[in-house]
Design a protein around this motif. Structure first.
Motif, PDB file in Angstrom:
ATOM      1  N   TYR A  81      -7.887   1.051   9.594  1.00 25.58           N
ATOM      2  CA  TYR A  81      -7.627   1.056   8.152  1.00 25.58           C
ATOM      3  C   TYR A  81      -8.891   0.808   7.348  1.00 25.58           C
TER       4      TYR A  81
ATOM      5  N   ILE B  45      -8.583  -1.127   0.352  1.00 21.18           N
ATOM      6  CA  ILE B  45      -8.262  -0.395  -0.873  1.00 21.18           C
ATOM      7  C   ILE B  45      -9.225  -0.771  -1.995  1.00 21.18           C
TER       8      ILE B  45
ATOM      9  N   ARG C 291      -5.472   2.758  -7.398  1.00 21.67           N
ATOM     10  CA  ARG C 291      -4.496   1.832  -6.809  1.00 21.67           C
ATOM     11  C   ARG C 291      -3.060   2.321  -7.018  1.00 21.67           C
TER      12      ARG C 291
ATOM     13  N   VAL D 200      -2.471   5.213  -4.612  1.00 18.50           N
ATOM     14  CA  VAL D 200      -2.345   4.746  -3.230  1.00 18.50           C
ATOM     15  C   VAL D 200      -0.916   4.302  -2.975  1.00 18.50           C
ATOM     16  N   ASP D 201      -0.322   3.583  -3.915  1.00 23.60           N
ATOM     17  CA  ASP D 201       1.073   3.161  -3.766  1.00 23.60           C
ATOM     18  C   ASP D 201       2.007   4.362  -3.693  1.00 23.60           C
TER      19      ASP D 201
ATOM     20  N   ALA E  89       1.716   6.015  -0.325  1.00 28.58           N
ATOM     21  CA  ALA E  89       2.394   5.226   0.703  1.00 28.58           C
ATOM     22  C   ALA E  89       3.905   5.483   0.644  1.00 28.58           C
TER      23      ALA E  89
ATOM     24  N   LEU F 245       0.183   1.190   4.683  1.00 32.89           N
ATOM     25  CA  LEU F 245      -0.477   0.017   4.109  1.00 32.89           C
ATOM     26  C   LEU F 245      -0.447  -1.120   5.121  1.00 32.89           C
ATOM     27  N   TRP F 246      -1.550  -1.843   5.203  1.00 34.65           N
ATOM     28  CA  TRP F 246      -1.728  -2.941   6.154  1.00 34.65           C
ATOM     29  C   TRP F 246      -2.163  -4.197   5.408  1.00 34.65           C
TER      30      TRP F 246
ATOM     31  N   ASN G 236      -0.738  -5.055   1.967  1.00 32.81           N
ATOM     32  CA  ASN G 236      -1.071  -3.952   1.054  1.00 32.81           C
ATOM     33  C   ASN G 236      -2.487  -4.018   0.501  1.00 32.81           C
ATOM     34  N   THR G 237      -3.426  -4.568   1.251  1.00 31.14           N
ATOM     35  CA  THR G 237      -4.813  -4.599   0.805  1.00 31.14           C
ATOM     36  C   THR G 237      -5.673  -3.551   1.515  1.00 31.14           C
ATOM     37  N   THR G 238      -5.132  -2.952   2.589  1.00 28.57           N
ATOM     38  CA  THR G 238      -5.852  -1.910   3.311  1.00 28.57           C
ATOM     39  C   THR G 238      -4.903  -0.738   3.551  1.00 28.57           C
ATOM     40  N   ALA G 239      -5.479   0.429   3.784  1.00 30.14           N
ATOM     41  CA  ALA G 239      -4.662   1.623   3.992  1.00 30.14           C
ATOM     42  C   ALA G 239      -5.285   2.515   5.055  1.00 30.14           C
TER      43      ALA G 239
END
Length: 91
Positions: free
Chosen positions: A28, A31, A50, A53-54, A57, A64-65, A68-71
């Motif tokens: 990942y 973000i 941001r 990105v949501d 997802a 999201l990992w 939800n701070t990494t993708a």
């Protein structure tokens, strides 16, 4: 130079950025770092990044990992992701 991207083109830009970094499955990318990099070319300093990105997802293109701070890219949607990038990203 910063410019405003249409929604689909911004999503394709995000997917292309993560794909160039080789982040598929459990590999990942943060973000915040991505928003900072893309914020150099996208208006609103990455706030749109941001939000998109949501949305990506929710559509199943990103995973999201870490709260939800990494993708990362969803390997199950690899063909759809590549088609999406080719369709909307005009460079």
């Amino acid at each position: 130079m910063k410019r405003e991207y249409p929604d689909q083109e911004l999503k394709a830009l995000i997917l292309n950025f993560i794909m160039r970094k080789g982040r598929w499955g459990e590999h990942y990318f943060p973000i915040d770092t991505m928003a900072k990099w893309l914020g150099q070319v996208v208006q609103n300093n990455g706030k749109n990044v941001r939000k998109k990105v949501d949305e990506l997802a929710k559509d199943g293109y990103l995973i999201l990992w870490k709260r939800n701070t990494t993708a990362s890219l969803n390997p199950r949607a690899k063909r759809e992701i590549i088609e999406f990038i080719e369709k909307y990203l005009v460079e």
